[in-house]
Each structure stands twice: as C-alpha cells, then as structure tokens.
Design an enzyme around this catalytic site. Sequence first.
Site: not given
Length: 378
Positions: A46, A263
């Site tokens: 899956k 950042y």
Amino acid sequence: MSDIRSLAAPRSARLPSVEIDRTALAGNWQRLAALAPGARTGAAVKANGYGLGAPEVARTLYEAGCRDFFVAWAEEGALVRQALTAPDARIMVLQGLDTDAAALCREATLLPVLSTPDDIAIWREAGLGSPPAPAFLQLETGMNRLGLDEADARAAADLVRAGALSVSCVMSHLASADEASEQSRDQRAVFERLSTLFPGVPRSLANSAGVLLGPDFHYDLTRPGIALYGGTCDALEGLRPVATLTASVLQVRTARRGEAAGYGAAAPLRRDTRIATVGLGYADGFLRAGSGAGVATWPGRPAPTAFLANRAVPILGRVSMDLTLLDITDLAEDAVGPGDRAEFYGRNVPIEQVAAAAGTIPYELLTGLGPRVAREWG
C-alpha cells in the site's frame, strides 16, 4: 499536469533520487518467510509500495515467491493488478469499500477486506450470483480501528453458514507488536475466540513485528510491511536497507564565525564554517523536524546527520522546502564539490536513526517521498 518525472526533457542529475535495492527487497521477504515456514508470507504494498513504486515492488516480490499483496484502496489494487496478471497473485484491499470500489474489485479481481456490516452488504450486492464472490473478513480485537465486533462477526458467520457470504480468510491487526506489551497477547486471545466462528477458514494476524513474536502469531498468512523495506533492520539479523536517499551538492561556501546559517539564523556559527548546500528539502519528504537546529526537539534524539565523502556530517540549521545545509568543516578542503551526492538515509545512515532524529518512524519517511525524487531500481 505532468509531474517532473514525466517530462520529455532529460532529468537533471542534480535532482534528488532514491536508489532501491531489488535484491535486498527480495531477500528481506525471503528472510521473513523463513521465520514463518508454516504460513504463507504476504506483503503490504500500500501507499505506492511504501513510497517506492507499488508495481515494481510487487513484481520484485512476486519473483521472490510472494503471492499475497495488501493495498489500502481498490484503485491501488488495480495498479498492482496491472503489474501482476498471474492468476495466483491475490491482491487484498484493506479499506474503503463502496459500490464503486466493489465494482473495481470485481473488474480487477481484487479481494476486499470486509470490516463493517455495510461492507458486507455492499459486497453481497456486488456478488451478482451464486456462489458469492470471495472476500477477507476483518475482526476487531482491541485496536478499535477497523473490524467487526463480536455481534457483527456472529452475524457474518451466519451468512457464511447460509452460503450467502464466502470468506477466504479472517484477519485482525496488532496494535503494539513492536513494543513490549501485553496488548498483543490480549489481541491474540480475542482473535482465537472470534475466529472459531469461522471453522476451517484460514487466519491472518501478524504484521512485520508480529512475525517476530513467534509461531503463535503466524497462523496461515503473515502480512509484513515496513520490514520488507528495511525500516526495521535493527530488529532482525539478515534484513537489509532497501532505499537509499541521496541528493546533490549545489554549492560549497565558507561562512565566518559570528554569522548564521539558514532560515531564522537558527544555526549561529561558532567557528569559520564550510557549508555544503544540498538540493533536498521537506518538499521531497525529508522532514523539517529532522533539522540540525531551529525546530522543536526532545531529549535524547540522535544528532541529525548525512553521509558525504565517506563521513557522517551534521545537518546545519533548518531543513527548508528545497534545500538542506551540511557542515563539512571537518572534511578535507577538497573533499566535496558541486555535483557530489550526499546520502540522507540508506546504506550508511540507518533510516531508523533519521526517523528518531525527526521524532517519527521510518514509515513516514518512505511514504512521504515526493514526486521530484526519482525512484531508481538497482
């Protein structure tokens, strides 16, 4: 709209990629099968084969000997069926049965896993005749997720005895098999009791961690998932990493002591620092939570690192959308240049370690791989 992999132009060598070791994937399945010689060993494919590409994963495992495949949705199952046309390949759909999904299961020869009375009613209506089309049946044994409770299981057993429902296997799912927990034994006891409502029907309970719990949990069919993909290599000798995520160095620069990187100036530099900027970020599935600094952390997490020029090097500051910074100050000055590849997990950086550094599990790292990441089978 085409994604980056379907464009006609040649793919840049600077884009991130995950190398998938076909031999390791097949070998992991065979290792798990050897642990449960009295049972069939299936495979969870899956979530697009845990992010690696369900059709190719399924083909590889079929060639290794697997015949039972589990997906979440019927649409996933139809893609796997296109890859596996052999009539002895069984594809089970774990959730989401409605009339459209039932029709697709019939069309693509998929076996739905029936978990609610509504599922049973929809599948019976889609059966279109006698004998009824076969299905798996899921029992609730303590996870409180999907599955029939005792009253609904008894009603389903009545339908089986009346010839109105055909059940190929009864199954349940372990909630805590990877932890030292009494819950697995409690679930097994409930499963033993409820499954006797379906005499002679094969049974399935064990996921990857359940396989390691021993023969009492193996029953007739096991359903390993993350262990196939090397996500639990530390749990069992003989399992090997399958996925190796790498990305290209785009620039090397020297920043001075007292400056900061990334950042939010999250990484203040306490020495002159050589920084390799690498083209991989959280848009590619490398989690911001695995940053070197500037994000919420927790006691005892491993220091986030990558592998470059045959050394582990620290991740510096915050992982951003497209870029990650590495501190390469301790490498030789000529050791790294643009175009070199850094490994973020795989053969040299255990995926379990990377997941722990990000406060998550290997499942999330694999299934979160973005569309810019090329899947390269080797």
